[in-house]
Design a protein around this motif. Structure first.
Motif, PDB file in Angstrom:
ATOM      1  N   GLN A  48       0.733  -1.110  -0.061  1.00  0.00           N
ATOM      2  CA  GLN A  48      -0.056  -0.030  -0.072  1.00  0.00           C
ATOM      3  C   GLN A  48       0.815   1.295   0.193  1.00  0.00           C
ATOM      4  O   GLN A  48       0.464   2.291  -0.347  1.00  0.00           O
ATOM      5  N   THR A  51       1.632   1.660  -3.521  1.00  0.00           N
ATOM      6  CA  THR A  51       0.553   2.039  -4.451  1.00  0.00           C
ATOM      7  C   THR A  51       0.202   3.392  -4.098  1.00  0.00           C
ATOM      8  O   THR A  51      -0.881   3.830  -4.844  1.00  0.00           O
ATOM      9  N   LEU A  53      -1.545   4.130  -1.624  1.00  0.00           N
ATOM     10  CA  LEU A  53      -2.529   4.138  -0.663  1.00  0.00           C
ATOM     11  C   LEU A  53      -2.278   4.631   0.877  1.00  0.00           C
ATOM     12  O   LEU A  53      -3.215   5.112   1.588  1.00  0.00           O
ATOM     13  N   PHE A  81      -3.089  -1.869  -9.355  1.00  0.00           N
ATOM     14  CA  PHE A  81      -3.049  -2.560  -8.228  1.00  0.00           C
ATOM     15  C   PHE A  81      -4.415  -3.535  -7.895  1.00  0.00           C
ATOM     16  O   PHE A  81      -5.359  -3.252  -8.374  1.00  0.00           O
ATOM     17  N   ALA A  83      -6.145  -5.480  -4.974  1.00  0.00           N
ATOM     18  CA  ALA A  83      -6.207  -5.339  -3.746  1.00  0.00           C
ATOM     19  C   ALA A  83      -6.723  -6.772  -2.975  1.00  0.00           C
ATOM     20  O   ALA A  83      -6.974  -7.538  -3.949  1.00  0.00           O
ATOM     21  N   GLN A  84      -6.272  -7.106  -1.672  1.00  0.00           N
ATOM     22  CA  GLN A  84      -6.546  -8.126  -1.268  1.00  0.00           C
ATOM     23  C   GLN A  84      -8.032  -8.549  -1.633  1.00  0.00           C
ATOM     24  O   GLN A  84      -8.860  -7.710  -1.343  1.00  0.00           O
ATOM     25  N   GLU A  85      -8.671  -9.727  -1.625  1.00  0.00           N
ATOM     26  CA  GLU A  85     -10.063 -10.097  -1.985  1.00  0.00           C
ATOM     27  C   GLU A  85     -10.616  -9.395  -3.308  1.00  0.00           C
ATOM     28  O   GLU A  85     -11.878  -9.177  -3.376  1.00  0.00           O
ATOM     29  N   PRO A  87     -11.453  -6.387  -4.528  1.00  0.00           N
ATOM     30  CA  PRO A  87     -12.708  -5.527  -4.291  1.00  0.00           C
ATOM     31  C   PRO A  87     -13.064  -5.108  -5.558  1.00  0.00           C
ATOM     32  O   PRO A  87     -12.390  -4.436  -6.592  1.00  0.00           O
ATOM     33  N   LEU A  88     -14.441  -5.301  -5.855  1.00  0.00           N
ATOM     34  CA  LEU A  88     -15.105  -4.311  -7.139  1.00  0.00           C
ATOM     35  C   LEU A  88     -16.409  -3.784  -6.751  1.00  0.00           C
ATOM     36  O   LEU A  88     -16.718  -4.135  -5.554  1.00  0.00           O
ATOM     37  N   TYR A  89     -16.949  -2.752  -7.208  1.00  0.00           N
ATOM     38  CA  TYR A  89     -18.322  -2.388  -7.170  1.00  0.00           C
ATOM     39  C   TYR A  89     -19.386  -3.278  -7.712  1.00  0.00           C
ATOM     40  O   TYR A  89     -19.665  -3.742  -8.640  1.00  0.00           O
ATOM     41  N   LEU A 143      -8.726  -4.706 -15.160  1.00  0.00           N
ATOM     42  CA  LEU A 143      -9.005  -3.399 -14.658  1.00  0.00           C
ATOM     43  C   LEU A 143      -7.569  -2.699 -14.320  1.00  0.00           C
ATOM     44  O   LEU A 143      -7.102  -1.634 -14.994  1.00  0.00           O
TER      45      LEU A 143
ATOM     46  N   LEU B 105      -9.718   0.055  -4.477  1.00  0.00           N
ATOM     47  CA  LEU B 105      -9.730   0.217  -6.078  1.00  0.00           C
ATOM     48  C   LEU B 105      -9.954   1.741  -6.347  1.00  0.00           C
ATOM     49  O   LEU B 105      -9.294   2.127  -7.399  1.00  0.00           O
ATOM     50  N   ARG B 113      -6.982  11.264  -4.432  1.00  0.00           N
ATOM     51  CA  ARG B 113      -8.073  11.116  -3.650  1.00  0.00           C
ATOM     52  C   ARG B 113      -8.464  12.350  -3.185  1.00  0.00           C
ATOM     53  O   ARG B 113      -9.621  12.452  -2.915  1.00  0.00           O
TER      54      ARG B 113
END
Lengths: 289, 209
Positions: A48, A51, A53, A81, A83-85, A87-89, A143, B105, B113
């Motif tokens: 992170q 990236t 974050l 990037f 991320a773990q799991e 994530p998507l909308y 993506l 994401l 941001r």
């Protein structure tokens, strides 16, 4: 070979606890880098920080010579990037997610993303939440790659995936490495997944760097010495770990110019990647450096 | 950012439009009835020529006793609505990203941001202003004859007309965004923002005004 990623004395503190400290790395472009360590070693923190974050407490992190701490659009654009799991909308369709990517990025290769998704049989009209775990991982990867990043960062990409999905995911990654010359940095605690695809190794434990370098060099720099069982810690320079069985003692040692002549009873043989990583992860941290 | 903001908040936008439609549906016929009575009782001429005469006094009190109570009563239940709208929309803005992990994401695309948050708050805020201003317009039109007699500063009128409704809602929205950042969950953020809104709103209503 130019430098894809460089960190200097990188550190991140949450409250009073350092999640990562004194991490200095330099990794070449075009490589596939495995970031290995037990849970809580600081892998996600390091990723992170790379990236953008997270902003580091101390030290610097540069991706292709650009400061990742600023979180500027240019710095964000060169890193993809997942991320773990992954994530998507979940309420959005795959087409919506691609549309989102286009509106949020400087570069966006939609045809390539569509081709990748078609290759793995994911329809664009499908809602992300209705996809299987493996398909969601593929969408997240598509993506990240559609940004045409120079560095692709994957945080535990294979966790929660079944063996087929793992194989398909890594296949997509390796195609991207071959076609787009993207540098890949992926974290995992499943060592077996990494051996076939990675050429660089970064080993983290308790927030500090244990080992970093090309896997071939790392393996060449270590030997296993097997000899009759000795209960005392043998005074061997560069000893990483000693394991004792009923009759034998195995020593994992770093080879070097200071390597002593061993008694003929000690046999020396090369070490496997998995064995090496486990040895480093098992040893007490104090003698790690 | 405009497309993404619209895509993520379009359900809320449609709900806002539906609320305007519902309010118009309820209050337009009722407003017509009030206007009819306003003319029938001759309240308009009385206000123009002064309210001294007994005829005018009785006409106005008849008109007000017929409608003022109902109008205020009908709108009392609307007091928490700005808090609800603001808390739901604001609480989901950051709370949902954290809850579903999608912040990782959203903030690794090539939009810094700060810009992401600024664009979202401004665009959603603009939507809130549009919807609440439209609601205020419906209420203002509905209450106009009554306001001629009492005043726009009477409590039933002030909270719903002009800029008050918009201001209340924007306040709850801001509280919701902040709560989303603090709680990192959607529902707790909404509850906290609504509680904060009511905790400020009720003392203002009962003691400060």
């Amino acid at each position: 070979m130019s430098t894809a990623l460089e960190t200097r004395d990188l550190g991140m503190r949450y409250g009073r606890k350092w999640a990562l400290r004194g991490c200095s790395l330099r990794l070449p472009t075009g490589s596939v880098i495995a970031l290995v360590g037990p849970n809580g070693a600081g892998k996600t923190t390091l990723l992170q920080l790379i990236t953008g974050l997270l902003r580091p407490t101390e030290g610097t992190v540069e991706v292709l010579g650009r400061d990742a701490r600023t979180g500027s659009a240019e710095a964000l654009a060169q890193v993809g990037f997942v991320a773990q799991e992954h994530p998507l909308y979940r309420g959005m369709s795959v087409a919506d997610l691609l549309r989102m990517g286009r509106s949020l990025n400087l570069r966006w290769d939609r045809p390539m993303a569509e081709r990748r998704l078609a290759d793995v049989g994911i329809p664009l009209t499908q809602r992300a939440g209705a996809l299987s775990g493996g398909q969601q991982a593929q969408v997240a990867l598509a993506l990240a790659l559609a940004k045409r990043p120079a560095l692709l960062v994957l945080d535990e990409p294979l966790a929660n995936l079944d063996p087929i999905a793992r194989r398909d995911f890594m296949r997509t990654v390796m195609v991207a490495v071959a076609e787009d010359e993207v540098t890949v940095l992926l974290s995992s605690h499943v060592i077996a997944d990494l051996q076939a695809v990675c050429d660089q190794l970064v080993l983290l434990k308790d927030g500090s760097l244990q080992l970093a370098g090309a896997i071939d060099d790392v393996l060449a720099g270590h030997r296993i010495l097997t000899g009759p069982r000795t209960d005392a810690e043998p005074p061997v320079p560069g000893l990483v770990r000693a394991t004792h069985s009923d009759r034998h003692t195995d020593l994992l040692v770093r080879t070097g110019t200071d390597r002593p002549e061993f008694h003929p009873a000690w046999r020396s043989h090369p070490v496997g990647l998995e064995e090496l990583i486990l040895a480093y992860l098992e040893q007490p941290t104090e003698i790690a450096r | 950012m405009i497309w993404l903001t619209w895509r993520q908040h379009r359900v809320q936008a449609f709900a806002g439009l539906a609320l305007i439609g519902l309010a118009a549906l309820v209050f337009l016929p009722y407003g017509h009835a009030i206007r009819g009575a306003y003319d029938q009782h001759g309240v308009g001429p009385c206000l123009v020529h002064g309210t001294g005469g007994d005829d005018c006094q009785s006409a106005m009190s008849a008109f007000m006793s017929r409608f003022n109570g109902i109008a205020n009563h009908l709108l009392t239940w609307f007091t928490p609505i700005p808090g609800l709208i603001g808390a739901v929309v604001g609480g989901s803005l950051l709370g949902r990203e954290y809850e579903h992990g999608t912040w990782r994401l959203a903030w690794t695309q090539a939009v810094p941001r700060t810009r992401w948050l600024t664009a979202k708050v401004l665009l959603v805020g603009l939507g809130i202003v549009t919807i609440t201003a439209s609601l205020s317009a419906v209420f203002g039109w509905f209450r106009a004859p009554i306001d001629n007699v009492s005043s726009r500063f009477s409590s039933g009128a002030f909270d719903l007309e002009g800029l008050s409704l918009t201001g209340y809602t924007l306040f709850a929205f801001a509280a919701g965004v902040l709560a989303g950042q603090l709680f990192r969950r959607t529902v707790p953020a909404m509850v906290a923002a609504f509680a904060a809104f009511m905790a400020l709103r009720l003392p203002v209503e009962f003691w400060l005004r």
